[in-house]
Design a protein around this motif. Structure first.
Motif, PDB file in Angstrom:
ATOM      1  N   LYS A 131      22.932  -1.246 -17.521  1.00 55.11           N
ATOM      2  CA  LYS A 131      21.827  -0.284 -17.368  1.00 55.11           C
ATOM      3  C   LYS A 131      21.381  -0.333 -15.907  1.00 55.11           C
ATOM      4  CE  LYS A 131      17.127   0.505 -19.071  1.00 55.11           C
ATOM      5  NZ  LYS A 131      16.292   0.376 -17.902  1.00 55.11           N
ATOM      6  N   PRO A 132      21.362   0.816 -15.216  1.00 55.00           N
ATOM      7  CA  PRO A 132      20.983   0.803 -13.803  1.00 55.00           C
ATOM      8  C   PRO A 132      19.497   0.536 -13.593  1.00 55.00           C
ATOM      9  CG  PRO A 132      21.334   3.052 -14.518  1.00 55.00           C
ATOM     10  CD  PRO A 132      21.714   2.165 -15.676  1.00 55.00           C
ATOM     11  N   VAL A 133      19.184  -0.141 -12.507  1.00 48.08           N
ATOM     12  CA  VAL A 133      17.806  -0.372 -12.079  1.00 48.08           C
ATOM     13  C   VAL A 133      17.739  -0.050 -10.591  1.00 48.08           C
ATOM     14  CG1 VAL A 133      18.242  -2.855 -11.810  1.00 48.08           C
ATOM     15  CG2 VAL A 133      15.895  -2.008 -11.890  1.00 48.08           C
ATOM     16  N   LEU A 134      16.805   0.802 -10.230  1.00 41.64           N
ATOM     17  CA  LEU A 134      16.604   1.209  -8.851  1.00 41.64           C
ATOM     18  C   LEU A 134      15.611   0.251  -8.210  1.00 41.64           C
ATOM     19  CD1 LEU A 134      16.879   3.328  -6.542  1.00 41.64           C
ATOM     20  CD2 LEU A 134      15.035   4.605  -7.672  1.00 41.64           C
ATOM     21  N   VAL A 135      15.993  -0.346  -7.076  1.00 40.76           N
ATOM     22  CA  VAL A 135      15.106  -1.256  -6.345  1.00 40.76           C
ATOM     23  C   VAL A 135      14.773  -0.596  -5.012  1.00 40.76           C
ATOM     24  CG1 VAL A 135      14.783  -3.587  -5.444  1.00 40.76           C
ATOM     25  CG2 VAL A 135      16.261  -3.220  -7.439  1.00 40.76           C
ATOM     26  N   ILE A 136      13.490  -0.356  -4.780  1.00 37.76           N
ATOM     27  CA  ILE A 136      13.020   0.358  -3.595  1.00 37.76           C
ATOM     28  C   ILE A 136      12.100  -0.553  -2.794  1.00 37.76           C
ATOM     29  CG2 ILE A 136      11.624   2.300  -2.762  1.00 37.76           C
ATOM     30  CD1 ILE A 136      12.347   3.767  -5.362  1.00 37.76           C
ATOM     31  N   ASN A 137      12.328  -0.615  -1.482  1.00 30.49           N
ATOM     32  CA  ASN A 137      11.385  -1.328  -0.611  1.00 30.49           C
ATOM     33  C   ASN A 137      10.616  -0.327   0.235  1.00 30.49           C
ATOM     34  OD1 ASN A 137      10.281  -3.856   0.520  1.00 30.49           O
ATOM     35  ND2 ASN A 137      11.117  -3.025   2.408  1.00 30.49           N
ATOM     36  N   LEU A 138       9.306  -0.376   0.086  1.00 25.31           N
ATOM     37  CA  LEU A 138       8.389   0.397   0.907  1.00 25.31           C
ATOM     38  C   LEU A 138       7.606  -0.639   1.712  1.00 25.31           C
ATOM     39  CD1 LEU A 138       7.129   3.201   1.494  1.00 25.31           C
ATOM     40  CD2 LEU A 138       5.551   2.751  -0.389  1.00 25.31           C
ATOM     41  N   GLU A 139       7.946  -0.797   2.967  1.00 21.06           N
ATOM     42  CA  GLU A 139       7.334  -1.844   3.801  1.00 21.06           C
ATOM     43  C   GLU A 139       5.836  -1.584   3.953  1.00 21.06           C
ATOM     44  OE1 GLU A 139       8.081  -5.465   5.679  1.00 21.06           O
ATOM     45  OE2 GLU A 139       9.556  -4.205   4.674  1.00 21.06           O
ATOM     46  N   VAL A 140       5.016  -2.576   3.559  1.00 23.97           N
ATOM     47  CA  VAL A 140       3.562  -2.452   3.615  1.00 23.97           C
ATOM     48  C   VAL A 140       2.987  -3.750   4.182  1.00 23.97           C
ATOM     49  CG1 VAL A 140       1.450  -2.168   2.243  1.00 23.97           C
ATOM     50  CG2 VAL A 140       3.515  -0.898   1.617  1.00 23.97           C
ATOM     51  N   LYS A 141       2.170  -3.635   5.229  1.00 27.28           N
ATOM     52  CA  LYS A 141       1.508  -4.822   5.781  1.00 27.28           C
ATOM     53  C   LYS A 141       0.589  -5.406   4.715  1.00 27.28           C
ATOM     54  CE  LYS A 141       1.532  -3.450  10.585  1.00 27.28           C
ATOM     55  NZ  LYS A 141       0.744  -2.925  11.701  1.00 27.28           N
ATOM     56  N   ASP A 142       0.483  -6.730   4.720  1.00 18.46           N
ATOM     57  CA  ASP A 142      -0.297  -7.422   3.697  1.00 18.46           C
ATOM     58  C   ASP A 142      -1.776  -7.480   4.085  1.00 18.46           C
ATOM     59  OD1 ASP A 142      -1.015  -8.749   1.434  1.00 18.46           O
ATOM     60  OD2 ASP A 142       0.050 -10.608   1.910  1.00 18.46           O
ATOM     61  N   ASN A 143      -2.427  -6.319   4.052  1.00 19.24           N
ATOM     62  CA  ASN A 143      -3.880  -6.268   4.193  1.00 19.24           C
ATOM     63  C   ASN A 143      -4.391  -5.221   3.205  1.00 19.24           C
ATOM     64  OD1 ASN A 143      -4.127  -3.609   5.536  1.00 19.24           O
ATOM     65  ND2 ASN A 143      -3.212  -4.628   7.306  1.00 19.24           N
ATOM     66  N   HIS A 144      -5.683  -5.235   2.962  1.00 19.30           N
ATOM     67  CA  HIS A 144      -6.243  -4.394   1.895  1.00 19.30           C
ATOM     68  C   HIS A 144      -6.082  -2.904   2.172  1.00 19.30           C
ATOM     69  CE1 HIS A 144      -7.688  -8.027   0.077  1.00 19.30           C
ATOM     70  NE2 HIS A 144      -8.385  -8.332   1.151  1.00 19.30           N
ATOM     71  N   GLU A 145      -6.301  -2.501   3.416  1.00 14.90           N
ATOM     72  CA  GLU A 145      -6.194  -1.074   3.754  1.00 14.90           C
ATOM     73  C   GLU A 145      -4.771  -0.563   3.591  1.00 14.90           C
ATOM     74  OE1 GLU A 145      -6.733   1.814   7.624  1.00 14.90           O
ATOM     75  OE2 GLU A 145      -7.917  -0.027   7.531  1.00 14.90           O
ATOM     76  N   GLU A 146      -3.800  -1.304   4.133  1.00 17.14           N
ATOM     77  CA  GLU A 146      -2.396  -0.888   4.023  1.00 17.14           C
ATOM     78  C   GLU A 146      -1.910  -0.951   2.576  1.00 17.14           C
ATOM     79  OE1 GLU A 146      -0.322   0.440   6.373  1.00 17.14           O
ATOM     80  OE2 GLU A 146      -2.111   0.500   7.631  1.00 17.14           O
ATOM     81  N   ALA A 147      -2.399  -1.922   1.810  1.00 15.91           N
ATOM     82  CA  ALA A 147      -2.015  -2.017   0.397  1.00 15.91           C
ATOM     83  C   ALA A 147      -2.485  -0.773  -0.364  1.00 15.91           C
ATOM     84  CB  ALA A 147      -2.589  -3.281  -0.236  1.00 15.91           C
ATOM     85  N   SER A 148      -3.659  -0.290  -0.023  1.00 15.47           N
ATOM     86  CA  SER A 148      -4.190   0.911  -0.671  1.00 15.47           C
ATOM     87  C   SER A 148      -3.349   2.137  -0.325  1.00 15.47           C
ATOM     88  CB  SER A 148      -5.646   1.118  -0.236  1.00 15.47           C
ATOM     89  OG  SER A 148      -6.166   2.275  -0.826  1.00 15.47           O
ATOM     90  N   ILE A 149      -2.998   2.288   0.939  1.00 19.67           N
ATOM     91  CA  ILE A 149      -2.145   3.405   1.370  1.00 19.67           C
ATOM     92  C   ILE A 149      -0.775   3.300   0.711  1.00 19.67           C
ATOM     93  CG2 ILE A 149      -0.931   4.416   3.350  1.00 19.67           C
ATOM     94  CD1 ILE A 149      -3.416   3.503   5.045  1.00 19.67           C
ATOM     95  N   GLY A 150      -0.186   2.099   0.742  1.00 22.15           N
ATOM     96  CA  GLY A 150       1.133   1.880   0.146  1.00 22.15           C
ATOM     97  C   GLY A 150       1.143   2.159  -1.351  1.00 22.15           C
ATOM     98  N   ALA A 151       0.058   1.795  -2.028  1.00 23.28           N
ATOM     99  CA  ALA A 151      -0.019   2.030  -3.477  1.00 23.28           C
ATOM    100  C   ALA A 151      -0.065   3.530  -3.783  1.00 23.28           C
ATOM    101  CB  ALA A 151      -1.243   1.332  -4.063  1.00 23.28           C
ATOM    102  N   ARG A 152      -0.813   4.285  -2.989  1.00 25.61           N
ATOM    103  CA  ARG A 152      -0.869   5.736  -3.213  1.00 25.61           C
ATOM    104  C   ARG A 152       0.489   6.382  -2.940  1.00 25.61           C
ATOM    105  NH1 ARG A 152      -5.739   4.977  -0.493  1.00 25.61           N
ATOM    106  NH2 ARG A 152      -4.969   6.023   1.376  1.00 25.61           N
TER     107      ARG A 152
END
Length: 193
Positions: A131-152
């Protein structure tokens, strides 16, 4: 939603949990994990992080840090982050110990070394179902603001994947369009269960 998602960062605290929170709120079938050896949260200095075992309840971390230095941990965003995490799940979980959670269709990581660890882990598992699984990396700096942008942005990409009949047939176009629209480079690979 028809696809099953996993969000993965190092400690299952900030980036993966912000994405988990947003996707869960939007009705997605989502879980989250960390790949580190321990869960690490910032402490009073870089040399003094707060270190916990995976499986330590977020509530326990919250109470402990609130007792230690409520002003510091409120100011640096750790207490609000842990409070958000409490509303999503009980405790951080480790990716390498998630086999009992079943298979995912799509796994998002937010850091290259985490992407490499997840891809390597999937490649070393038995590929019984194919069964295929797609693994995606979206580089996000580990701070609260960037985590919020990355999550959206993760939510946007998940919505685009949900809108396809078979992501396997259109993934190159979906990623290319996303990269152009958001001016972000996305790395991905396909593995199997």
């Amino acid at each position: 939603m028809r696809l099953r998602y996993a969000m993965v960062c190092s400690s299952n605290q900030n980036r993966s949990m912000e994405a988990h929170f947003i996707l869960k709120r939007e009705g997605f079938d989502v879980s989250s994990y960390g790949t580190g050896t321990h869960v690490k949260l910032p402490g009073p200095s870089l040399r003094e992080p707060n270190v916990y075992e995976f499986g330590t309840p977020y509530k326990q971390m919250y109470d402990e840090l609130r007792r230690k230095d409520p002003e510091l941990y409120k100011r640096n965003g750790i207490l609000p982050m842990l409070k958000r995490n409490l509303g999503v799940k009980t405790a951080p979980q480790r990716w390498q110990e998630n086999i009992a959670d079943g298979q995912f269709d799509v796994v998002f990581t937010f850091e290259e070394k985490v992407f490499d660890m997840v891809a390597e882990d999937l490649h070393t598992r038995d590929h019984i179902l194919l069964k295929p699984v797609l693994v995606i990396n979206l580089e996000v700096k580990d701070n609260h603001e960037e985590a919020s942008i990355g999550a959206r942005q993760t939510l946007t990409l998940c919505q685009e994947l949900e809108a396809t009949d078979r992501w396997e047939d259109v993934i190159d176009d979906v990623i290319s369009t996303f990269e152009q629209r958001h001016r972000r480079k996305v790395v991905y690979t396909i593995s199997f269960y």
